[in-house]
Write an enzyme that holds these catalytic residues in place. Structure first.
Site, PDB file in Angstrom:
ATOM      1  N   ASP A 170       0.861  -1.177   0.000  1.00 29.64           N
ATOM      2  CA  ASP A 170       0.000   0.000   0.000  1.00 29.64           C
ATOM      3  C   ASP A 170       0.902   1.234   0.000  1.00 29.64           C
ATOM      4  O   ASP A 170       2.115   1.145  -0.251  1.00 29.64           O
ATOM      5  CB  ASP A 170      -1.025  -0.037   1.150  1.00 29.64           C
ATOM      6  CG  ASP A 170      -0.412   0.267   2.518  1.00 29.64           C
ATOM      7  OD1 ASP A 170       0.825   0.441   2.625  1.00 29.64           O
ATOM      8  OD2 ASP A 170      -1.177   0.325   3.498  1.00 29.64           O
ATOM      9  N   CYS A 199       3.209  -2.859   3.996  1.00 28.23           N
ATOM     10  CA  CYS A 199       2.340  -1.727   4.334  1.00 28.23           C
ATOM     11  C   CYS A 199       3.107  -0.891   5.364  1.00 28.23           C
ATOM     12  O   CYS A 199       4.324  -1.013   5.472  1.00 28.23           O
ATOM     13  CB  CYS A 199       0.970  -2.187   4.842  1.00 28.23           C
ATOM     14  SG  CYS A 199       0.966  -3.159   6.360  1.00 28.23           S
ATOM     15  N   THR A 220       3.092  -0.981   8.687  1.00 28.55           N
ATOM     16  CA  THR A 220       3.621  -1.802   9.781  1.00 28.55           C
ATOM     17  C   THR A 220       3.872  -3.261   9.401  1.00 28.55           C
ATOM     18  O   THR A 220       4.557  -3.976  10.134  1.00 28.55           O
ATOM     19  CB  THR A 220       2.609  -1.833  10.944  1.00 28.55           C
ATOM     20  OG1 THR A 220       1.381  -2.397  10.440  1.00 28.55           O
ATOM     21  CG2 THR A 220       2.346  -0.435  11.500  1.00 28.55           C
ATOM     22  N   HIS A 263      10.208 -23.304  10.221  1.00 22.33           N
ATOM     23  CA  HIS A 263       9.258 -23.932  11.144  1.00 22.33           C
ATOM     24  C   HIS A 263       7.793 -23.755  10.769  1.00 22.33           C
ATOM     25  O   HIS A 263       6.975 -24.611  11.104  1.00 22.33           O
ATOM     26  CB  HIS A 263       9.469 -23.376  12.559  1.00 22.33           C
ATOM     27  CG  HIS A 263      10.751 -23.851  13.186  1.00 22.33           C
ATOM     28  ND1 HIS A 263      11.098 -23.564  14.492  1.00 22.33           N
ATOM     29  CD2 HIS A 263      11.780 -24.604  12.685  1.00 22.33           C
ATOM     30  CE1 HIS A 263      12.264 -24.115  14.774  1.00 22.33           C
ATOM     31  NE2 HIS A 263      12.713 -24.735  13.691  1.00 22.33           N
ATOM     32  N   HIS A 299       7.734 -30.100  12.508  1.00 19.55           N
ATOM     33  CA  HIS A 299       7.107 -28.818  12.168  1.00 19.55           C
ATOM     34  C   HIS A 299       5.940 -29.008  11.205  1.00 19.55           C
ATOM     35  O   HIS A 299       4.990 -28.226  11.224  1.00 19.55           O
ATOM     36  CB  HIS A 299       8.154 -27.859  11.596  1.00 19.55           C
ATOM     37  CG  HIS A 299       9.270 -27.627  12.559  1.00 19.55           C
ATOM     38  ND1 HIS A 299       9.088 -26.981  13.756  1.00 19.55           N
ATOM     39  CD2 HIS A 299      10.570 -28.020  12.535  1.00 19.55           C
ATOM     40  CE1 HIS A 299      10.224 -26.956  14.429  1.00 19.55           C
ATOM     41  NE2 HIS A 299      11.144 -27.586  13.703  1.00 19.55           N
TER      42      HIS A 299
END
Ligand code: RB5
Length: 147
Positions: free
Chosen positions: A8, A65, A67, A98, A133
């Site tokens: 964004d 974006c 964050t 993992h 995993h």
């Protein structure tokens, strides 16, 4: 590898730099925008990138974006997709080893362009360990299918 990328308005510079880096590594990058500095709603871009992986067009994805968090929340709503918001090298490595993560979500306002490129590099060049995993990832899928 065919890699989906998107951002964004909080991550355009990072997205373009990561795209150039991955292409120089020999990857094919499918760019879902944005392509110029306009304000958009990050879920729209996250959905396009996540669906491109779900439908098999791309193998991995990188979203940026402000964050990384909004993109990760949105991408994780696409059934079967595992997306991780992160900003450090250790997490970029272990979310592949993992979690068999399909998409990393970076914060353009959290990490610099240089760090973002290194995180994408680690992410696309680290393979899932499987074994115990895989059992845990299967349990994530089971939660998704049950709820
Ligand atoms: C947009 O201003 C901002 O909210 C977005 O880029 C992202 O940080 C959301 O999680």
């Amino acid at each position: 590898m065919k890699i989906a990328i998107g951002c964004d308005h909080g991550g355009l510079e990072h997205k373009n730099a990561i795209k150039e880096f991955l292409e120089n590594q020999g990857h094919e990058v499918v760019d879902f925008g944005i392509y110029e500095q306009v304000s958009v709603d990050y879920p729209d871009i996250a959905k396009k990138v996540a669906l491109s992986i779900k439908n098999g067009e791309c193998q991995r994805g990188v979203l940026v974006c402000g964050t990384g968090i909004g993109m990760s929340i949105a991408a994780n709503k696409v059934k079967g997709i595992r997306a991780a918001a992160l900003s450090d090298h250790f997490s970029a490595k272990y979310t592949r080893l993992h979690n068999d993560t399909h998409i990393i979500c970076l914060g353009g306002r959290v990490v610099g362009v240089g760090v973002a490129i290194e995180l994408a590099d680690i992410f696309v060049n680290t393979e899932f360990e499987g074994g115990r995993h895989q059992t845990r990832v299967d349990k994530i899928t089971a939660i998704e299918n049950e709820n």
